[in-house]
Design an enzyme around this catalytic site. Structure first.
Site, PDB file in Angstrom:
ATOM      1  N   ALA A   1       3.929 -12.441  -3.542  1.00 52.34           N
ATOM      2  CA  ALA A   1       4.116 -10.979  -3.681  1.00 52.34           C
ATOM      3  C   ALA A   1       5.506 -10.693  -2.746  1.00 52.34           C
ATOM      4  O   ALA A   1       5.931  -9.864  -3.522  1.00 52.34           O
ATOM      5  CB  ALA A   1       2.878 -10.503  -2.895  1.00 52.34           C
ATOM      6  N   GLY A   2       5.499 -10.956  -1.752  1.00 54.70           N
ATOM      7  CA  GLY A   2       6.806 -10.400  -0.897  1.00 54.70           C
ATOM      8  C   GLY A   2       8.073 -11.021  -1.703  1.00 54.70           C
ATOM      9  O   GLY A   2       8.902 -10.096  -1.660  1.00 54.70           O
ATOM     10  N   ASP A   3       7.989 -12.194  -2.169  1.00 54.06           N
ATOM     11  CA  ASP A   3       9.365 -12.343  -2.996  1.00 54.06           C
ATOM     12  C   ASP A   3       9.354 -11.572  -4.207  1.00 54.06           C
ATOM     13  O   ASP A   3      10.834 -11.069  -4.545  1.00 54.06           O
ATOM     14  CB  ASP A   3       9.022 -13.882  -3.295  1.00 54.06           C
ATOM     15  CG  ASP A   3       9.109 -14.599  -2.278  1.00 54.06           C
ATOM     16  OD1 ASP A   3       9.480 -14.222  -1.078  1.00 54.06           O
ATOM     17  OD2 ASP A   3       8.560 -15.763  -2.254  1.00 54.06           O
TER      18      ASP A   3
HETATM   19  P1  ATP Z   1       4.152 -13.032   1.162  1.00 50.31           P
HETATM   20  O1  ATP Z   1       2.544 -13.168   1.292  1.00 50.31           O
HETATM   21  O2  ATP Z   1       4.689 -13.348  -0.282  1.00 50.31           O
HETATM   22  O3  ATP Z   1       4.795 -13.937   2.138  1.00 50.31           O
HETATM   23  P2  ATP Z   1       4.733 -10.565   2.533  1.00 50.31           P
HETATM   24  O4  ATP Z   1       3.855 -10.631   3.625  1.00 50.31           O
HETATM   25  O5  ATP Z   1       6.102 -10.875   2.538  1.00 50.31           O
HETATM   26  O6  ATP Z   1       4.170 -11.660   1.392  1.00 50.31           O
HETATM   27  P3  ATP Z   1       3.151  -8.481   1.492  1.00 50.31           P
HETATM   28  O7  ATP Z   1       3.252  -7.137   2.398  1.00 50.31           O
HETATM   29  O8  ATP Z   1       1.978  -9.247   1.500  1.00 50.31           O
HETATM   30  O9  ATP Z   1       4.679  -9.254   1.979  1.00 50.31           O
HETATM   31  O10 ATP Z   1       3.394  -7.905   0.092  1.00 50.31           O
HETATM   32  C1  ATP Z   1       4.448  -7.445  -0.484  1.00 50.31           C
HETATM   33  C2  ATP Z   1       4.261  -6.350  -1.273  1.00 50.31           C
HETATM   34  O11 ATP Z   1       3.489  -6.665  -2.427  1.00 50.31           O
HETATM   35  C3  ATP Z   1       3.723  -5.216  -0.642  1.00 50.31           C
HETATM   36  O12 ATP Z   1       4.315  -4.081   0.144  1.00 50.31           O
HETATM   37  C4  ATP Z   1       2.559  -4.541  -1.853  1.00 50.31           C
HETATM   38  O13 ATP Z   1       3.437  -3.524  -2.410  1.00 50.31           O
HETATM   39  C5  ATP Z   1       2.332  -5.481  -2.817  1.00 50.31           C
HETATM   40  N1  ATP Z   1       1.126  -6.340  -2.544  1.00 50.31           N
HETATM   41  C6  ATP Z   1       0.740  -7.313  -1.513  1.00 50.31           C
HETATM   42  N2  ATP Z   1      -0.430  -7.508  -1.565  1.00 50.31           N
HETATM   43  C7  ATP Z   1      -0.975  -6.583  -2.042  1.00 50.31           C
HETATM   44  C8  ATP Z   1      -2.365  -6.269  -2.323  1.00 50.31           C
HETATM   45  N3  ATP Z   1      -3.525  -6.720  -2.092  1.00 50.31           N
HETATM   46  N4  ATP Z   1      -2.668  -5.159  -3.302  1.00 50.31           N
HETATM   47  C9  ATP Z   1      -1.724  -4.456  -3.746  1.00 50.31           C
HETATM   48  N5  ATP Z   1      -0.140  -4.807  -3.521  1.00 50.31           N
HETATM   49  C10 ATP Z   1      -0.152  -5.713  -2.697  1.00 50.31           C
END
Ligand code: ATP
Length: 322
Positions: free
Chosen positions: A257-259
Site C-alpha cells: 500500500a505504501g509503495d
Molecule cells: P506498507 O504497509 O506498504 O509498508 P506504509 O506503512 O508505508 O505501507 P500505509 O500508511 O500503511 O503506508 O499506507 C499508505 C497509504 O495507503 C495510506 O496513506 C492510505 O492512503 C492507504 N491505505 C493503507 N491502508 C489502508 C486502509 N486500511 N484503508 C484505506 N487506505 C489505506
C-alpha cells in the site's frame, strides 16, 4: 521529462498462505516479487507513467524472473545489472493476526548489496525528473556508495529527490545505526514519505502532531508526508499543511500500500511539479495517492493489486460520490 527512476533493492518475498502462525509453522508460501523501490517503479508504470529501476539482481533464476517482471510491467531496465558472485535476496514474511508483517531476510550478502558505483547507468540517472530511493541501500558498501553517487548525479542533472525511509530494523546492526544512517541523507531530499511508525522511531514520540513532525523538517524540503494507513495521510510544506482522509475499503492485504501510494504521488508530481506549491492541487495528488494505496489493500499481494490509471480514476470517482 516525466521519468521516475527508482533506486534500490528488488527481491523475492515468500508470503505465507495463512496469517497468525509463526514462520516455522507456516504450511505454505506464495512467491511474490518485492522490494519497495522496485514496487514503486512498477506502480508508476502501471498508472501509465514512465519509470525505470536501478539495482542489482543475482544472475540466477530468481533474478531473471524479477527482471522479467519489470519488463512485463513496462519498467525500464537499463539500470539493472546482474551479479554472479551472490544470489538474489529473499525475504520470508510472517503475517501476524493483527495484519502486521514481520520479515526474515536472506542477504549474506545478496546481489542488491553489491551494486557498485562503477555499474551505475549515469545517462539514465541524468534523465530522471524524480529520483526515488529508500534506506535499505544505505546499510552497507558498495551499495551505499553507489546510492550516494546516484543521488548526486540525479540531483546535479535537476531531478527532485524522493525518499521513503522504509525502515526495516532487522537488517540494521542496531537501532542507533539505522536512525543515524537514515538521517544522514535526510536534508538532501526534496520529498520525504514516512509512516506513523517511522515518525515514532525517528522522533521518539507517538504523537502525530505538527510540532513533532516539524522536528523532521529541513530548509530545502518541499514536501513531507506521513502516511497513517486507514487514517489517510498528513502533508506538510513550508507554506501549508493538512490531512487527506483515506478512502474507506475492506482491506484484504496491506502489502505494497505504501509503495502504491508513493507510486501514485510520484506519477502525478513527475508530470506537474508545480502542485508542490499549490495546496488545492497538492491535496488532489495526495488523494490520488491514497486511492492507489487503498486499492492495493483490497487484493492479495503488492504488484498484482496495484491499479492502472483507469481503475484508480474510477475508484476515485466512486469514492467522491459516496
Ligand atoms: P506498507 O504497509 O506498504 O509498508 P506504509 O506503512 O508505508 O505501507 P500505509 O500508511 O500503511 O503506508 O499506507 C499508505 C497509504 O495507503 C495510506 O496513506 C492510505 O492512503 C492507504 N491505505 C493503507 N491502508 C489502508 C486502509 N486500511 N484503508 C484505506 N487506505 C489505506
Amino acid at each position: 521529462q516525466d521519468l521516475v527512476v527508482s533506486f534500490g533493492e528488488m527481491l523475492v518475498d515468500f508470503v505465507p498462505t495463512v496469517a497468525g502462525v509463526s514462520l516455522a509453522e507456516a504450511p505454505e508460501f506464495v512467491m511474490a516479487p518485492g522490494g519497495a523501490p522496485a514496487n514503486v517503479a512498477i506502480a508508476v508504470s502501471r498508472l501509465g507513467g514512465r519509470s525505470a529501476f536501478v539495482g542489482k539482481l543475482g544472475d540466477d533464476e530468481f533474478g531473471r524472473m524479477l527482471a522479467g517482471r519489470l519488463r512485463e510491467n513496462g519498467v525500464g531496465d537499463a539500470g539493472v545489472v546482474f551479479e554472479r558472485a551472490a544470489r538474489t535476496a529473499l525475504a520470508f514474511i510472517t503475517l501476524k493476526a493483527d495484519g502486521d508483517r514481520e520479515f526474515m531476510f536472506y542477504r549474506h550478502p545478496s546481489a542488491d548489496m553489491l551494486l557498485a558505483e562503477s555499474e551505475l547507468n549515469l545517462d539514465l540517472l541524468r534523465r530522471a525528473a524524480i529520483f526515488h530511493y529508500g534506506s535499505i541501500s544505505l546499510i552497507s558498501d558498495p551499495c551505499r556508495t553507489a546510492h550516494l553517487r546516484a543521488m548526486e548525479v540525479a540531483k546535479e542533472a535537476g531531478a527532485l529527490l524522493s525518499y521513503d525511509a522504509n525502515l526495516r530494523l532487522p537488517l540494521w546492526p542496531s537501532a542507533e545505526e539505522a536512525k543515524s544512517r537514515i538521517m544522514s541523507i535526510w536534508d538532501q531530499a526534496d520529498i520525504i514519505k514516512i509512516s506513523g511508525d517511522e515518525l515514532e522511531f525517528l522522533t521518539g514520540s507517538d504523537k502525530v502532531e505538527t510540532d513533532v513532525v516539524m522536528t523532521l523538517w529541513h530548509p530545502q524540503l518541499k514536501l513531507l508526508l506521513v502516511t497513517l494507513g486507514s487514517k489517510g495521510c498528513k502533508y506538510y510544506t513550508k507554506d501549508f499543511h493538512g490531512t487527506v482522509e483515506a478512502i474507506k475499503v475492506h482491506p484484504v492485504d496491506t502489502t505494497g500500500a505504501g509503495d502504491a501510494f508513493v507510486g501514485g504521488m510520484l506519477h502525478r508530481l513527475a508530470r506537474d511539479q508545480s502542485a508542490l506549491q499549490d495546496e488545492r492541487r497538492l491535496r488532489e495528488v495526495v488523494r490520488f495517492a491514497n486511492v492507489c494505496g487503498a486499492i492495493t489493500t483490497t487484493k492479495k499481494g503488492a504488484i498484482p493489486a496495484m491499479p492502472n490509471e483507469a481503475e484508480a480514476l474510477e475508484f476515485l470517482e466512486n469514492a467522491e460520490r459516496h
